[in-house]
Structure formats: C-alpha cells, structure tokens
Design a protein around this motif. Structure first.
Motif, short mmCIF file in Angstrom:
data_model
loop_
_atom_site.label_atom_id
_atom_site.label_comp_id
_atom_site.label_asym_id
_atom_site.label_seq_id
_atom_site.Cartn_x
_atom_site.Cartn_y
_atom_site.Cartn_z
N TYR A 127 0.85 -0.98 -0.29
CA TYR A 127 -0.02 -0.22 -0.03
C TYR A 127 0.80 1.46 0.48
CZ TYR A 127 -4.64 -2.13 0.53
OH TYR A 127 -5.76 -2.69 0.54
N VAL A 128 2.01 1.00 0.73
CA VAL A 128 2.83 2.34 0.95
C VAL A 128 3.10 2.95 -0.36
CG1 VAL A 128 4.68 2.97 2.11
CG2 VAL A 128 3.07 2.50 3.48
N ASN A 129 3.52 1.62 -1.40
CA ASN A 129 4.63 1.65 -2.44
C ASN A 129 4.06 2.35 -3.15
OD1 ASN A 129 7.02 0.93 -1.74
ND2 ASN A 129 6.11 -0.52 -2.21
N ALA A 130 2.73 1.72 -3.43
CA ALA A 130 1.32 2.05 -4.73
C ALA A 130 0.62 3.69 -4.59
CB ALA A 130 -0.13 1.62 -3.96
N TRP A 131 0.95 4.17 -2.57
CA TRP A 131 0.64 5.93 -2.65
C TRP A 131 1.79 6.40 -2.99
CZ3 TRP A 131 -3.20 8.09 -2.30
CH2 TRP A 131 -5.29 6.89 -2.11
N GLN A 132 2.79 6.05 -2.86
CA GLN A 132 4.06 6.77 -3.08
C GLN A 132 3.76 6.58 -4.35
OE1 GLN A 132 7.28 4.11 -1.09
NE2 GLN A 132 7.53 5.91 0.58
N ALA A 133 3.85 5.91 -5.27
CA ALA A 133 3.39 5.92 -7.04
C ALA A 133 2.34 6.88 -7.18
CB ALA A 133 3.40 4.56 -7.63
N TRP A 134 1.46 7.06 -6.86
CA TRP A 134 0.70 8.30 -6.40
C TRP A 134 1.44 9.25 -6.64
CZ3 TRP A 134 -2.18 11.48 -3.31
CH2 TRP A 134 -3.46 11.92 -3.96
N TRP A 135 1.70 9.65 -5.53
CA TRP A 135 2.19 11.02 -5.43
C TRP A 135 2.84 11.39 -6.23
CZ3 TRP A 135 0.77 15.49 -3.15
CH2 TRP A 135 1.92 16.14 -3.34
N ARG A 136 3.99 10.81 -6.95
CA ARG A 136 4.94 11.48 -7.92
C ARG A 136 4.09 11.22 -9.47
NH1 ARG A 136 7.44 6.99 -5.48
NH2 ARG A 136 6.93 5.22 -7.34
N ARG A 137 3.18 10.68 -9.53
CA ARG A 137 2.13 11.24 -10.28
C ARG A 137 1.15 12.49 -10.24
NH1 ARG A 137 0.59 5.77 -9.63
NH2 ARG A 137 -1.80 6.32 -9.22
N MET A 138 1.47 12.43 -8.91
CA MET A 138 -0.13 13.91 -9.17
C MET A 138 0.35 15.23 -8.18
SD MET A 138 -3.06 12.78 -9.63
CE MET A 138 -3.99 11.18 -10.02
N ALA A 139 1.70 14.87 -7.55
CA ALA A 139 2.39 15.75 -7.02
C ALA A 139 2.29 16.85 -7.38
CB ALA A 139 3.93 15.73 -6.98
N THR A 140 2.51 17.25 -9.13
CA THR A 140 2.69 18.76 -9.63
C THR A 140 0.70 19.22 -9.38
OG1 THR A 140 1.84 17.55 -11.60
CG2 THR A 140 4.40 18.27 -11.07
N ARG A 141 -0.03 18.46 -9.27
CA ARG A 141 -1.50 19.50 -9.47
C ARG A 141 -1.69 19.80 -7.42
NH1 ARG A 141 -4.90 14.70 -11.74
NH2 ARG A 141 -3.90 14.46 -13.44
N PHE A 142 -0.32 20.10 -7.00
CA PHE A 142 -0.35 20.45 -5.08
C PHE A 142 0.25 21.46 -5.29
CE2 PHE A 142 -2.31 15.75 -5.37
CZ PHE A 142 -3.53 16.79 -4.23
N ASN A 143 1.16 22.37 -6.46
CA ASN A 143 1.86 23.07 -6.05
C ASN A 143 1.06 24.28 -6.18
OD1 ASN A 143 3.76 21.10 -6.48
ND2 ASN A 143 4.04 21.46 -8.91
#
Length: 254
Positions: free
Chosen positions: A238-254
């Motif tokens: 689960y942690v790995n999946a959410w870390q991958a999600w964050w790498r995909r989504m991080a730019t949307r939270f700038n």
C-alpha cells in the motif's frame, strides 16, 4: 476537581493571606493561576490546572479577560508544563497561533509531564486553514516526539483536504507504522471525497456523503484505497502504491 482543590499552595508560597472564597472552580483558579512555581512541584496542582484549562472559558467578561490574560502568560512561562497546558487550551479552541507556537516548540513540549492532554488537543484539531495544517505537518515530523507526531498525523488524516495531501504524502516514508497508516487512510479519505471527520458529522453520519475526486482517484490507486487500518502484511504494498500515486499527482498540489 474537588480532590485537586485540597492541594492548594501554602500561604507562604502563594503570597496570599487566606484561601479565597467562591465555588471550588473559582477557588482553585484564583490560587493556581498565580502559583506557577508550586504547580510544577505538585502533581495534584498540575492535575487541577490541566482540568481548569480543559474547561470552556468563563462566560462573564471580567472572568474571560482574566482567563485570556493568564493563558497568554502561561504560554510564555518558563515552566514547560504550564506552557504545554496553555497552548493546548488554545489549540482546543482552534487558535492557529497556539498551534503554530506549539509546533515551533514541539521537541521541548514533548518532555512535558502533561504531554497526553496536549497531544489530545492536537489530535482534535479540525480547522483546514493552511497555516494550521503546516503546523500539524511540522509536529508530525518532529523527531523524538512520537506521541505528538502521532496526534498530528491523526488530525491530518481526519482533515484530509487538498492542502493536507502534501503533509500526508511525507508521512508515507516515516519509520513509524502509525504515521504511515494515517497517511494511507488520510489519502484514501481524500480521493474518496469524504468530508472532514469532525465530531458533528460523525454524530450525524454526514461522513457517508462522500463524493469521489475523479481527478485524483484513478484505476491504478483504486485497489489501495482503505479507510480502515491496513494489515501489516500488506502495508508495504500500500505504501509503495501511494508513493507512486504521489509521484504522479504531486505537480497538481503546487
């Protein structure tokens, strides 16, 4: 409160000629609010002060002014115990300045004798104001302050707004499984569109009125959305999946 009131400071310590009159609450407050040095020496008085500062502020204008002035003085006290109690009182009233001061001094306040009521106040924070979220983020990553860090992570998990997501994402790499668990659940609440989990909407079950965030809830993360604690056997996945999600989504939270 009555038992705590029996342990009032001696007259030569409190500087008073006699015990004041009034209700038990008024008597204990009148003596203890000016007896900081004695409070640190007496577990009973420390408990009494914790009880007093957990109460709702007085209703009369004069009493409220006295209470507010005392809280401000305690927040700057040399006593780490009084400082923690005063800031916790402000945090319970959703005062962002109290939370910010608490975050700046979290490593010191973690050594207080009243750490548990202070941590409970932090865990109960529900204001989504970004300044408060930043303070919670700081507390959640304060080294050597496990009790406070877990309380801050709990608050971030329950708030789970868009501004909260970057703080939750940082917790995915924590060495503390409780912080990682709070991150997984908080991020899951976010993508599912669950309202902030306050006492009011828990009672009314308004938290069931979730509206998925399609912009963030994609098929890749769907199998790893969990609003209940994840079993230790599956946590790494689960942690790995959410870390991958964050790498995909991080730019949307700038």
């Amino acid at each position: 409160m009555f038992a705590s009131g029996l342990a009032l400071p001696p007259n030569n310590r409190s500087g008073r000629d006699q015990i004041p009159t009034g209700t038990c609450h008024e008597v204990v407050w009148a003596v203890l609010k000016d007896s900081a040095a004695y409070i640190d020496l007496s577990p009973a008085c420390l408990t009494a002060m914790e009880t007093l500062l957990r109460e709702d502020p007085p209703e009369t204008a004069a009493a409220l002014r006295d209470f507010s002035e005392s809280i401000q003085r305690f927040a700057q006290s040399a006593s780490v115990n009084l400082r923690a109690l005063a800031l916790a009182s402000g945090i319970r009233r959703q005062d962002v300045q109290s939370l910010a001061q608490f975050a700046a001094q979290a490593s010191l306040l973690a050594k207080s004798q009243v750490i548990h009521p202070a941590a409970a106040a932090v865990a109960a924070w529900r204001d989504p104001d970004p300044a408060g979220l930043a303070a919670l983020g700081t507390i959640s990553q304060t080294a050597g302050a496990d009790t406070l860090s877990r309380s801050a992570a709990q608050a971030l998990m329950m708030i789970h707004t868009k501004d909260t997501v970057p703080h939750l994402a940082k917790l995915l790499s924590s060495t503390d499984p409780e912080l990682r668990g709070a991150a997984i659940r908080g991020l899951s609440f976010f993508v599912k569109g669950v309202p902030i989990l306050s006492a009011e909407n828990l009672r009314s079950m308004a938290y069931f009125a979730e509206v998925e965030n399609p912009e963030y809830f994609d098929e890749t993360i769907s199998p790893y959305v969990s609003i209940i604690p994840v079993s230790p056997a599956k946590e790494a996945e689960y942690v790995n999946a959410w870390q991958a999600w964050w790498r995909r989504m991080a730019t949307r939270f700038n």
